[in-house]
Enzyme design. Structure first.
Site, PDB file in Angstrom:
ATOM      1  N   PRO A 243       0.843  -1.201   0.000  1.00  0.00           N
ATOM      2  CA  PRO A 243       0.000   0.000   0.000  1.00  0.00           C
ATOM      3  C   PRO A 243       0.878   1.251   0.000  1.00  0.00           C
ATOM      4  O   PRO A 243       1.557   1.551   0.980  1.00  0.00           O
ATOM      5  CB  PRO A 243      -0.808  -0.124   1.296  1.00  0.00           C
ATOM      6  CG  PRO A 243      -0.002  -1.031   2.163  1.00  0.00           C
ATOM      7  CD  PRO A 243       0.744  -1.954   1.266  1.00  0.00           C
ATOM      8  N   ASP A 421       6.038   2.147   1.654  1.00  0.00           N
ATOM      9  CA  ASP A 421       5.179   1.013   1.969  1.00  0.00           C
ATOM     10  C   ASP A 421       4.544   1.254   3.338  1.00  0.00           C
ATOM     11  O   ASP A 421       5.220   1.188   4.367  1.00  0.00           O
ATOM     12  CB  ASP A 421       6.018  -0.266   1.985  1.00  0.00           C
ATOM     13  CG  ASP A 421       5.170  -1.530   2.130  1.00  0.00           C
ATOM     14  OD1 ASP A 421       4.023  -1.428   2.604  1.00  0.00           O
ATOM     15  OD2 ASP A 421       5.667  -2.619   1.789  1.00  0.00           O
ATOM     16  N   HIS A 422       3.234   1.514   3.338  1.00  0.00           N
ATOM     17  CA  HIS A 422       2.552   1.885   4.578  1.00  0.00           C
ATOM     18  C   HIS A 422       2.374   0.687   5.522  1.00  0.00           C
ATOM     19  O   HIS A 422       1.995   0.863   6.685  1.00  0.00           O
ATOM     20  CB  HIS A 422       1.187   2.511   4.252  1.00  0.00           C
ATOM     21  CG  HIS A 422       0.819   3.633   5.166  1.00  0.00           C
ATOM     22  ND1 HIS A 422       1.278   3.753   6.459  1.00  0.00           N
ATOM     23  CD2 HIS A 422       0.000   4.717   4.973  1.00  0.00           C
ATOM     24  CE1 HIS A 422       0.784   4.835   7.019  1.00  0.00           C
ATOM     25  NE2 HIS A 422       0.008   5.452   6.140  1.00  0.00           N
ATOM     26  N   ARG A 423       2.640  -0.530   5.055  1.00  0.00           N
ATOM     27  CA  ARG A 423       2.633  -1.676   5.965  1.00  0.00           C
ATOM     28  C   ARG A 423       3.796  -1.591   6.940  1.00  0.00           C
ATOM     29  O   ARG A 423       3.733  -2.085   8.069  1.00  0.00           O
ATOM     30  CB  ARG A 423       2.758  -2.988   5.176  1.00  0.00           C
ATOM     31  CG  ARG A 423       1.619  -3.312   4.248  1.00  0.00           C
ATOM     32  CD  ARG A 423       1.936  -4.551   3.427  1.00  0.00           C
ATOM     33  NE  ARG A 423       3.153  -4.386   2.631  1.00  0.00           N
ATOM     34  CZ  ARG A 423       3.697  -5.349   1.882  1.00  0.00           C
ATOM     35  NH1 ARG A 423       3.129  -6.550   1.838  1.00  0.00           N
ATOM     36  NH2 ARG A 423       4.787  -5.124   1.189  1.00  0.00           N
ATOM     37  N   ILE A 425       5.923   1.479   7.368  1.00  0.00           N
ATOM     38  CA  ILE A 425       6.260   2.807   7.873  1.00  0.00           C
ATOM     39  C   ILE A 425       5.001   3.620   8.095  1.00  0.00           C
ATOM     40  O   ILE A 425       4.130   3.692   7.221  1.00  0.00           O
ATOM     41  CB  ILE A 425       7.164   3.553   6.877  1.00  0.00           C
ATOM     42  CG1 ILE A 425       8.272   2.634   6.373  1.00  0.00           C
ATOM     43  CG2 ILE A 425       7.780   4.780   7.518  1.00  0.00           C
ATOM     44  CD1 ILE A 425       8.843   3.051   5.057  1.00  0.00           C
TER      45      ILE A 425
END
Length: 449
Positions: A243, A421-423, A425
Protein backbone atom coordinates in the site's frame (compact mmCIF):
# COMPACT_ATOMS: atom_id res chain seq x y z
CA UNK A 1 26.40 -33.08 -35.12
CA UNK A 2 25.75 -31.52 -31.72
CA UNK A 3 22.66 -29.41 -30.98
CA UNK A 4 23.10 -26.60 -28.47
CA UNK A 5 19.96 -25.70 -26.50
CA UNK A 6 19.43 -22.34 -24.78
CA UNK A 7 20.64 -22.88 -21.20
CA UNK A 8 19.76 -21.23 -17.91
CA UNK A 9 22.76 -18.93 -17.54
CA UNK A 10 22.45 -18.97 -13.77
CA UNK A 11 19.85 -16.31 -12.87
CA UNK A 12 16.62 -18.31 -13.00
CA UNK A 13 16.25 -17.63 -16.71
CA UNK A 14 13.07 -18.87 -18.38
CA UNK A 15 13.46 -17.15 -21.75
CA UNK A 16 15.88 -14.88 -23.59
CA UNK A 17 16.15 -12.87 -26.80
CA UNK A 18 18.89 -13.60 -29.33
CA UNK A 19 20.25 -10.06 -29.68
CA UNK A 20 23.07 -10.88 -32.11
CA UNK A 21 24.85 -13.95 -33.44
CA UNK A 22 28.65 -13.84 -33.13
CA UNK A 23 29.15 -16.76 -35.55
CA UNK A 24 27.90 -17.91 -38.95
CA UNK A 25 27.61 -21.32 -40.62
CA UNK A 26 31.03 -22.73 -41.45
CA UNK A 27 32.93 -20.87 -38.69
CA UNK A 28 35.40 -22.85 -36.60
CA UNK A 29 34.34 -22.96 -32.96
CA UNK A 30 36.23 -23.78 -29.78
CA UNK A 31 34.85 -24.70 -26.37
CA UNK A 32 33.74 -21.54 -24.54
CA UNK A 33 33.89 -19.40 -27.69
CA UNK A 34 31.02 -16.89 -27.66
CA UNK A 35 28.29 -17.82 -30.14
CA UNK A 36 25.71 -15.11 -29.40
CA UNK A 37 24.67 -12.17 -27.25
CA UNK A 38 21.40 -12.88 -25.45
CA UNK A 39 19.18 -10.47 -23.54
CA UNK A 40 17.56 -11.72 -20.37
CA UNK A 41 15.15 -9.85 -18.13
CA UNK A 42 18.07 -8.01 -16.54
CA UNK A 43 21.07 -7.82 -18.84
CA UNK A 44 22.74 -8.60 -22.15
CA UNK A 45 25.18 -11.49 -21.66
CA UNK A 46 27.53 -13.49 -23.87
CA UNK A 47 26.59 -17.12 -24.52
CA UNK A 48 29.60 -19.49 -24.79
CA UNK A 49 29.59 -22.81 -26.61
CA UNK A 50 30.00 -26.07 -24.68
CA UNK A 51 31.19 -27.78 -27.90
CA UNK A 52 34.12 -27.47 -30.28
CA UNK A 53 33.67 -27.95 -34.01
CA UNK A 54 32.22 -26.16 -37.01
CA UNK A 55 29.06 -24.05 -36.90
CA UNK A 56 26.26 -25.80 -38.73
CA UNK A 57 22.88 -24.04 -38.71
CA UNK A 58 21.60 -21.05 -36.73
CA UNK A 59 18.16 -22.29 -35.69
CA UNK A 60 16.87 -19.00 -34.21
CA UNK A 61 16.83 -15.58 -35.88
CA UNK A 62 18.23 -12.43 -34.30
CA UNK A 63 15.43 -10.70 -32.41
CA UNK A 64 13.58 -13.93 -31.57
CA UNK A 65 12.69 -14.63 -27.93
CA UNK A 66 12.84 -18.33 -27.07
CA UNK A 67 12.35 -20.48 -23.97
CA UNK A 68 15.15 -22.18 -22.08
CA UNK A 69 15.76 -25.59 -23.67
CA UNK A 70 15.04 -24.44 -27.24
CA UNK A 71 17.53 -25.66 -29.85
CA UNK A 72 19.37 -22.58 -31.14
CA UNK A 73 22.43 -23.79 -33.07
CA UNK A 74 23.99 -26.97 -34.46
CA UNK A 75 27.72 -27.68 -34.29
CA UNK A 76 29.48 -30.33 -36.39
CA UNK A 77 32.70 -32.13 -35.49
CA UNK A 78 35.88 -30.43 -36.69
CA UNK A 79 36.54 -31.58 -40.26
CA UNK A 80 32.98 -32.77 -40.75
CA UNK A 81 30.52 -31.38 -43.27
CA UNK A 82 28.36 -28.85 -41.31
CA UNK A 83 25.41 -29.68 -43.56
CA UNK A 84 25.57 -33.35 -42.50
CA UNK A 85 22.36 -34.20 -40.62
CA UNK A 86 24.14 -36.65 -38.32
CA UNK A 87 22.88 -39.84 -40.00
CA UNK A 88 25.00 -42.93 -39.23
CA UNK A 89 27.86 -43.58 -41.68
CA UNK A 90 28.92 -46.94 -43.10
CA UNK A 91 30.60 -47.87 -39.84
CA UNK A 92 27.43 -47.03 -37.89
CA UNK A 93 28.88 -43.93 -36.15
CA UNK A 94 26.82 -40.78 -35.81
CA UNK A 95 28.06 -37.20 -35.73
CA UNK A 96 25.89 -36.69 -32.65
CA UNK A 97 28.40 -38.77 -30.68
CA UNK A 98 30.37 -35.52 -30.39
CA UNK A 99 34.13 -34.91 -30.23
CA UNK A 100 36.12 -37.06 -27.84
CA UNK A 101 37.18 -34.19 -25.65
CA UNK A 102 33.85 -32.32 -25.63
CA UNK A 103 32.15 -32.23 -22.23
CA UNK A 104 28.83 -33.95 -21.75
CA UNK A 105 25.85 -31.62 -21.70
CA UNK A 106 22.17 -32.30 -21.18
CA UNK A 107 20.08 -31.34 -24.16
CA UNK A 108 16.81 -31.17 -22.25
CA UNK A 109 15.16 -27.91 -21.21
CA UNK A 110 16.31 -26.11 -18.11
CA UNK A 111 19.93 -27.34 -18.09
CA UNK A 112 22.43 -24.92 -16.59
CA UNK A 113 25.47 -24.07 -18.69
CA UNK A 114 28.32 -24.92 -16.33
CA UNK A 115 31.60 -26.87 -16.20
CA UNK A 116 33.14 -27.15 -19.64
CA UNK A 117 36.03 -29.29 -18.35
CA UNK A 118 39.70 -28.90 -19.26
CA UNK A 119 39.51 -30.27 -22.79
CA UNK A 120 39.91 -27.49 -25.32
CA UNK A 121 40.37 -24.81 -22.65
CA UNK A 122 44.00 -23.97 -23.41
CA UNK A 123 43.50 -23.97 -27.15
CA UNK A 124 40.66 -21.43 -26.97
CA UNK A 125 41.94 -19.09 -24.25
CA UNK A 126 43.83 -16.82 -26.63
CA UNK A 127 40.88 -16.58 -29.01
CA UNK A 128 38.45 -15.74 -26.15
CA UNK A 129 40.78 -13.06 -24.81
CA UNK A 130 40.89 -11.45 -28.21
CA UNK A 131 37.09 -11.50 -28.39
CA UNK A 132 36.75 -9.91 -24.95
CA UNK A 133 39.14 -7.05 -25.72
CA UNK A 134 37.84 -6.13 -29.15
CA UNK A 135 34.44 -4.90 -30.29
CA UNK A 136 32.25 -7.51 -31.94
CA UNK A 137 31.98 -7.44 -35.72
CA UNK A 138 28.63 -7.89 -37.42
CA UNK A 139 28.20 -7.83 -41.20
CA UNK A 140 31.58 -6.21 -41.70
CA UNK A 141 30.98 -3.50 -39.08
CA UNK A 142 32.91 -3.24 -35.81
CA UNK A 143 30.56 -2.45 -32.90
CA UNK A 144 30.06 -3.60 -29.33
CA UNK A 145 26.83 -5.49 -28.50
CA UNK A 146 25.20 -2.56 -26.61
CA UNK A 147 25.92 -0.29 -29.58
CA UNK A 148 24.37 -2.79 -31.99
CA UNK A 149 21.32 -3.06 -29.72
CA UNK A 150 20.98 0.74 -29.60
CA UNK A 151 21.24 0.90 -33.40
CA UNK A 152 18.52 -1.72 -33.74
CA UNK A 153 16.25 0.13 -31.29
CA UNK A 154 16.70 3.36 -33.28
CA UNK A 155 16.29 1.69 -36.68
CA UNK A 156 19.86 2.51 -37.72
CA UNK A 157 21.79 0.33 -40.19
CA UNK A 158 25.33 0.13 -38.78
CA UNK A 159 26.72 -0.19 -42.32
CA UNK A 160 25.53 3.39 -42.98
CA UNK A 161 27.14 4.88 -39.86
CA UNK A 162 30.50 6.69 -40.02
CA UNK A 163 32.72 5.09 -37.37
CA UNK A 164 34.92 7.30 -35.17
CA UNK A 165 36.17 4.73 -32.63
CA UNK A 166 39.87 4.33 -31.89
CA UNK A 167 40.10 1.01 -33.77
CA UNK A 168 37.52 1.85 -36.41
CA UNK A 169 34.50 0.71 -34.43
CA UNK A 170 31.09 2.37 -34.40
CA UNK A 171 30.50 4.07 -31.05
CA UNK A 172 27.31 4.94 -29.20
CA UNK A 173 27.72 8.62 -30.15
CA UNK A 174 28.15 7.64 -33.81
CA UNK A 175 24.79 5.82 -33.74
CA UNK A 176 23.01 8.70 -31.99
CA UNK A 177 24.52 11.24 -34.40
CA UNK A 178 23.42 9.22 -37.42
CA UNK A 179 19.92 8.70 -36.01
CA UNK A 180 19.63 12.43 -35.32
CA UNK A 181 20.36 13.15 -38.98
CA UNK A 182 18.17 10.39 -40.42
CA UNK A 183 15.16 11.57 -42.38
CA UNK A 184 12.76 9.35 -40.43
CA UNK A 185 13.37 11.46 -37.30
CA UNK A 186 13.28 15.15 -36.59
CA UNK A 187 15.37 14.30 -33.55
CA UNK A 188 15.89 11.36 -31.21
CA UNK A 189 13.27 12.40 -28.67
CA UNK A 190 10.48 13.41 -31.09
CA UNK A 191 9.91 10.96 -33.98
CA UNK A 192 7.50 11.92 -36.73
CA UNK A 193 4.01 10.44 -36.68
CA UNK A 194 3.82 7.22 -38.73
CA UNK A 195 2.11 7.52 -42.11
CA UNK A 196 -0.20 4.62 -41.24
CA UNK A 197 -3.28 5.35 -39.14
CA UNK A 198 -4.29 2.07 -37.53
CA UNK A 199 -2.55 -0.99 -36.15
CA UNK A 200 -3.80 -4.55 -35.78
CA UNK A 201 -2.27 -6.77 -33.08
CA UNK A 202 -1.26 -10.07 -34.71
CA UNK A 203 -2.65 -13.34 -33.38
CA UNK A 204 0.67 -15.16 -33.84
CA UNK A 205 3.66 -14.26 -31.61
CA UNK A 206 5.85 -11.50 -32.99
CA UNK A 207 9.26 -12.78 -34.05
CA UNK A 208 11.23 -9.52 -33.91
CA UNK A 209 11.49 -6.74 -31.38
CA UNK A 210 10.66 -4.02 -33.92
CA UNK A 211 7.20 -2.41 -33.67
CA UNK A 212 4.54 -4.15 -35.76
CA UNK A 213 2.36 -1.90 -37.91
CA UNK A 214 -0.54 -2.92 -40.12
CA UNK A 215 -1.78 -0.27 -42.53
CA UNK A 216 -3.84 1.73 -42.16
CA UNK A 217 -2.87 2.26 -38.50
CA UNK A 218 -2.57 4.85 -35.77
CA UNK A 219 -1.59 2.46 -32.99
CA UNK A 220 1.81 0.83 -32.69
CA UNK A 221 2.25 -2.59 -31.06
CA UNK A 222 5.58 -3.32 -29.34
CA UNK A 223 6.21 -6.84 -28.01
CA UNK A 224 6.65 -6.88 -24.21
CA UNK A 225 9.79 -8.82 -23.31
CA UNK A 226 13.21 -8.55 -21.69
CA UNK A 227 13.68 -5.58 -19.36
CA UNK A 228 10.25 -4.11 -20.15
CA UNK A 229 8.53 -7.38 -19.24
CA UNK A 230 10.50 -7.70 -15.99
CA UNK A 231 9.82 -4.05 -15.09
CA UNK A 232 6.09 -4.39 -15.77
CA UNK A 233 5.84 -7.55 -13.67
CA UNK A 234 7.74 -5.99 -10.76
CA UNK A 235 5.80 -2.72 -10.82
CA UNK A 236 2.40 -4.45 -10.91
CA UNK A 237 3.41 -6.71 -8.01
CA UNK A 238 4.68 -3.72 -6.01
CA UNK A 239 1.67 -1.49 -6.74
CA UNK A 240 -0.88 -4.16 -5.81
CA UNK A 241 1.01 -5.68 -2.87
CA UNK A 242 2.48 -2.73 -1.00
CA UNK A 243 0.00 0.00 0.00
CA UNK A 244 1.74 3.13 -1.27
CA UNK A 245 1.65 6.51 0.44
CA UNK A 246 3.38 9.57 -1.05
CA UNK A 247 4.55 12.85 0.48
CA UNK A 248 6.52 15.85 -0.81
CA UNK A 249 7.92 19.20 0.23
CA UNK A 250 9.49 22.23 -1.46
CA UNK A 251 13.07 23.04 -0.52
CA UNK A 252 15.39 26.03 -0.81
CA UNK A 253 18.45 24.25 -2.24
CA UNK A 254 20.57 27.36 -2.79
CA UNK A 255 23.27 26.25 -0.34
CA UNK A 256 23.39 22.84 -1.99
CA UNK A 257 24.05 24.53 -5.34
CA UNK A 258 26.83 26.59 -3.72
CA UNK A 259 28.29 23.41 -2.18
CA UNK A 260 28.24 21.63 -5.55
CA UNK A 261 30.05 24.60 -7.09
CA UNK A 262 32.77 24.45 -4.42
CA UNK A 263 33.22 20.69 -4.86
CA UNK A 264 33.63 21.14 -8.62
CA UNK A 265 36.38 23.69 -7.99
CA UNK A 266 38.17 21.47 -5.44
CA UNK A 267 41.37 19.69 -6.61
CA UNK A 268 40.21 16.62 -4.64
CA UNK A 269 37.24 16.24 -7.00
CA UNK A 270 38.96 17.33 -10.22
CA UNK A 271 38.58 13.93 -11.91
CA UNK A 272 35.04 13.18 -10.70
CA UNK A 273 31.69 14.34 -12.07
CA UNK A 274 29.80 16.32 -9.42
CA UNK A 275 26.06 17.09 -9.49
CA UNK A 276 23.30 17.80 -6.97
CA UNK A 277 22.44 14.07 -7.12
CA UNK A 278 25.58 13.45 -5.04
CA UNK A 279 24.22 15.62 -2.22
CA UNK A 280 20.78 14.00 -2.49
CA UNK A 281 22.38 10.54 -2.26
CA UNK A 282 24.36 11.58 0.80
CA UNK A 283 21.22 13.10 2.33
CA UNK A 284 19.24 9.88 1.80
CA UNK A 285 21.96 7.82 3.49
CA UNK A 286 22.01 10.27 6.43
CA UNK A 287 18.22 10.25 6.72
CA UNK A 288 18.10 6.43 6.60
CA UNK A 289 20.42 6.31 9.60
CA UNK A 290 17.96 8.50 11.52
CA UNK A 291 14.88 6.49 10.43
CA UNK A 292 16.07 2.88 9.85
CA UNK A 293 12.65 1.37 9.06
CA UNK A 294 12.65 3.34 5.80
CA UNK A 295 15.37 0.89 4.77
CA UNK A 296 13.35 -2.24 5.60
CA UNK A 297 11.59 -4.97 3.64
CA UNK A 298 8.31 -6.83 4.20
CA UNK A 299 9.01 -10.57 4.11
CA UNK A 300 6.44 -13.37 4.23
CA UNK A 301 7.81 -16.33 6.24
CA UNK A 302 6.29 -19.67 7.26
CA UNK A 303 5.50 -18.44 10.76
CA UNK A 304 4.08 -15.15 9.55
CA UNK A 305 5.13 -11.83 8.03
CA UNK A 306 8.31 -10.15 9.26
CA UNK A 307 9.87 -6.73 8.76
CA UNK A 308 13.56 -7.02 7.94
CA UNK A 309 15.40 -3.81 8.81
CA UNK A 310 18.70 -3.55 6.92
CA UNK A 311 21.45 -1.72 8.80
CA UNK A 312 23.32 -0.97 5.60
CA UNK A 313 22.37 0.96 2.48
CA UNK A 314 22.54 -0.52 -1.01
CA UNK A 315 21.52 2.71 -2.71
CA UNK A 316 19.57 2.20 -5.95
CA UNK A 317 19.60 4.83 -8.69
CA UNK A 318 16.81 4.50 -11.26
CA UNK A 319 18.37 4.79 -14.72
CA UNK A 320 16.63 5.30 -18.06
CA UNK A 321 18.68 3.31 -20.58
CA UNK A 322 18.26 2.22 -24.21
CA UNK A 323 17.10 -1.16 -22.81
CA UNK A 324 14.51 0.38 -20.49
CA UNK A 325 14.36 1.23 -16.79
CA UNK A 326 17.13 -0.33 -14.70
CA UNK A 327 17.84 0.16 -11.00
CA UNK A 328 21.49 -0.67 -10.27
CA UNK A 329 22.60 -0.01 -6.71
CA UNK A 330 25.75 1.08 -4.90
CA UNK A 331 26.61 -1.61 -2.37
CA UNK A 332 27.26 -0.47 1.24
CA UNK A 333 26.95 3.18 0.27
CA UNK A 334 26.95 4.16 3.95
CA UNK A 335 30.67 3.33 4.15
CA UNK A 336 31.75 5.57 1.28
CA UNK A 337 33.37 8.99 1.56
CA UNK A 338 31.90 11.86 -0.44
CA UNK A 339 34.55 11.38 -3.13
CA UNK A 340 34.06 7.60 -3.30
CA UNK A 341 30.30 8.04 -3.48
CA UNK A 342 30.74 10.50 -6.36
CA UNK A 343 32.94 8.01 -8.22
CA UNK A 344 30.45 5.20 -7.59
CA UNK A 345 27.60 7.31 -9.00
CA UNK A 346 29.70 8.14 -12.05
CA UNK A 347 30.56 4.49 -12.68
CA UNK A 348 26.92 3.47 -12.24
CA UNK A 349 25.78 6.12 -14.75
CA UNK A 350 28.38 5.23 -17.40
CA UNK A 351 27.76 1.49 -17.02
CA UNK A 352 23.98 1.92 -17.38
CA UNK A 353 24.34 4.30 -20.34
CA UNK A 354 26.62 1.85 -22.17
CA UNK A 355 24.31 -1.11 -21.53
CA UNK A 356 26.78 -2.93 -19.28
CA UNK A 357 24.66 -3.12 -16.13
CA UNK A 358 24.71 -6.71 -14.83
CA UNK A 359 22.11 -8.63 -12.80
CA UNK A 360 24.44 -8.47 -9.79
CA UNK A 361 24.46 -4.65 -10.04
CA UNK A 362 20.66 -4.69 -9.56
CA UNK A 363 20.34 -7.26 -6.77
CA UNK A 364 19.73 -6.60 -3.07
CA UNK A 365 18.85 -2.90 -3.23
CA UNK A 366 17.48 -1.39 -0.02
CA UNK A 367 16.20 2.06 -1.08
CA UNK A 368 16.05 3.91 -4.40
CA UNK A 369 16.44 7.46 -5.75
CA UNK A 370 14.76 8.43 -9.02
CA UNK A 371 16.05 11.70 -10.45
CA UNK A 372 13.02 12.93 -12.38
CA UNK A 373 14.48 16.44 -12.37
CA UNK A 374 16.68 15.57 -15.35
CA UNK A 375 13.46 15.33 -17.37
CA UNK A 376 12.24 18.73 -16.12
CA UNK A 377 9.73 17.27 -13.65
CA UNK A 378 9.12 18.88 -10.26
CA UNK A 379 7.62 15.98 -8.27
CA UNK A 380 6.02 12.58 -8.63
CA UNK A 381 4.55 9.54 -6.90
CA UNK A 382 6.91 6.77 -8.01
CA UNK A 383 6.24 3.07 -7.47
CA UNK A 384 8.47 1.38 -4.91
CA UNK A 385 11.14 -0.94 -6.28
CA UNK A 386 10.17 -4.55 -5.32
CA UNK A 387 11.87 -5.72 -2.12
CA UNK A 388 12.22 -2.20 -0.74
CA UNK A 389 10.08 0.06 1.44
CA UNK A 390 10.71 3.49 -0.05
CA UNK A 391 11.72 5.46 -3.12
CA UNK A 392 12.77 9.13 -3.19
CA UNK A 393 12.06 11.34 -6.22
CA UNK A 394 14.30 14.35 -6.83
CA UNK A 395 12.68 17.15 -8.82
CA UNK A 396 14.21 19.80 -11.06
CA UNK A 397 16.15 22.59 -9.34
CA UNK A 398 14.93 25.95 -10.62
CA UNK A 399 15.30 29.59 -9.67
CA UNK A 400 12.04 30.75 -8.10
CA UNK A 401 10.85 33.58 -5.86
CA UNK A 402 11.27 32.54 -2.21
CA UNK A 403 10.54 34.40 1.01
CA UNK A 404 13.71 34.89 3.10
CA UNK A 405 13.50 36.95 6.31
CA UNK A 406 10.27 38.55 5.14
CA UNK A 407 11.64 39.46 1.70
CA UNK A 408 11.02 37.81 -1.65
CA UNK A 409 14.32 36.75 -3.22
CA UNK A 410 15.35 34.53 -6.15
CA UNK A 411 16.48 31.16 -4.78
CA UNK A 412 17.27 27.71 -6.14
CA UNK A 413 14.17 25.67 -5.29
CA UNK A 414 13.40 21.99 -5.71
CA UNK A 415 10.79 19.48 -4.54
CA UNK A 416 11.64 16.29 -2.68
CA UNK A 417 8.95 13.62 -2.91
CA UNK A 418 8.70 9.92 -2.27
CA UNK A 419 6.52 6.84 -1.99
CA UNK A 420 6.61 4.36 0.90
CA UNK A 421 5.18 1.01 1.97
CA UNK A 422 2.55 1.88 4.58
CA UNK A 423 2.63 -1.68 5.96
CA UNK A 424 6.13 -0.93 7.26
CA UNK A 425 6.26 2.81 7.87
CA UNK A 426 3.80 5.13 9.56
CA UNK A 427 3.13 8.66 8.40
CA UNK A 428 5.21 10.36 11.10
CA UNK A 429 8.36 8.44 10.11
CA UNK A 430 7.72 9.01 6.43
CA UNK A 431 7.39 12.74 7.03
CA UNK A 432 10.48 12.86 9.22
CA UNK A 433 12.53 11.05 6.58
CA UNK A 434 11.58 13.46 3.77
CA UNK A 435 12.07 16.42 6.13
CA UNK A 436 15.58 15.19 6.96
CA UNK A 437 16.51 15.04 3.27
CA UNK A 438 15.09 18.53 2.80
CA UNK A 439 17.11 19.78 5.77
CA UNK A 440 20.37 18.56 4.24
CA UNK A 441 19.57 20.19 0.91
CA UNK A 442 18.86 23.43 2.75
CA UNK A 443 22.03 23.12 4.85
CA UNK A 444 24.63 20.57 3.61
CA UNK A 445 26.74 21.28 6.71
CA UNK A 446 24.43 18.84 8.54
CA UNK A 447 26.37 16.07 6.82
CA UNK A 448 29.29 16.90 9.11
CA UNK A 449 27.36 15.43 12.06
Amino acid sequence: MQTFHLPDVGEGLTEAEIVAWRVKPGDDLGINDVVADIETAKSVVELPSPYAGVVGELLVAEGDTVDVGTAIITIADAGADPSDDGAPDAAGASADDGPADAPAAEEGGGSVLVGYGSGGEASTRRRRKKQENAPAQAVGVLAKPPVRKLARDLGVDLADVRATGSVGEVTRDDVLRHAEQASVFRNISTPEWPAVREEKIPVEPVAAAEPVLSPPGRIESIPVKGVRKATATGMVKSAYTAPHVSVWTDVDASRTMEYVKRLKASPDFADVKISPLLIVARAVIWAVQRTPTINAAWVEEEDGAKIHVRHYVNLGIAAATPRGLLVPNIKDAQDLSMRDLAKALERLTITARDGRTTPEDQRDGTITITNIGVFGMDAGTPIINPGEAGIVAMGAIRQKPWVVDGEVRPRWVTTVSGSFDHRIIDGDKISRFIADIASVLEEPALLLD
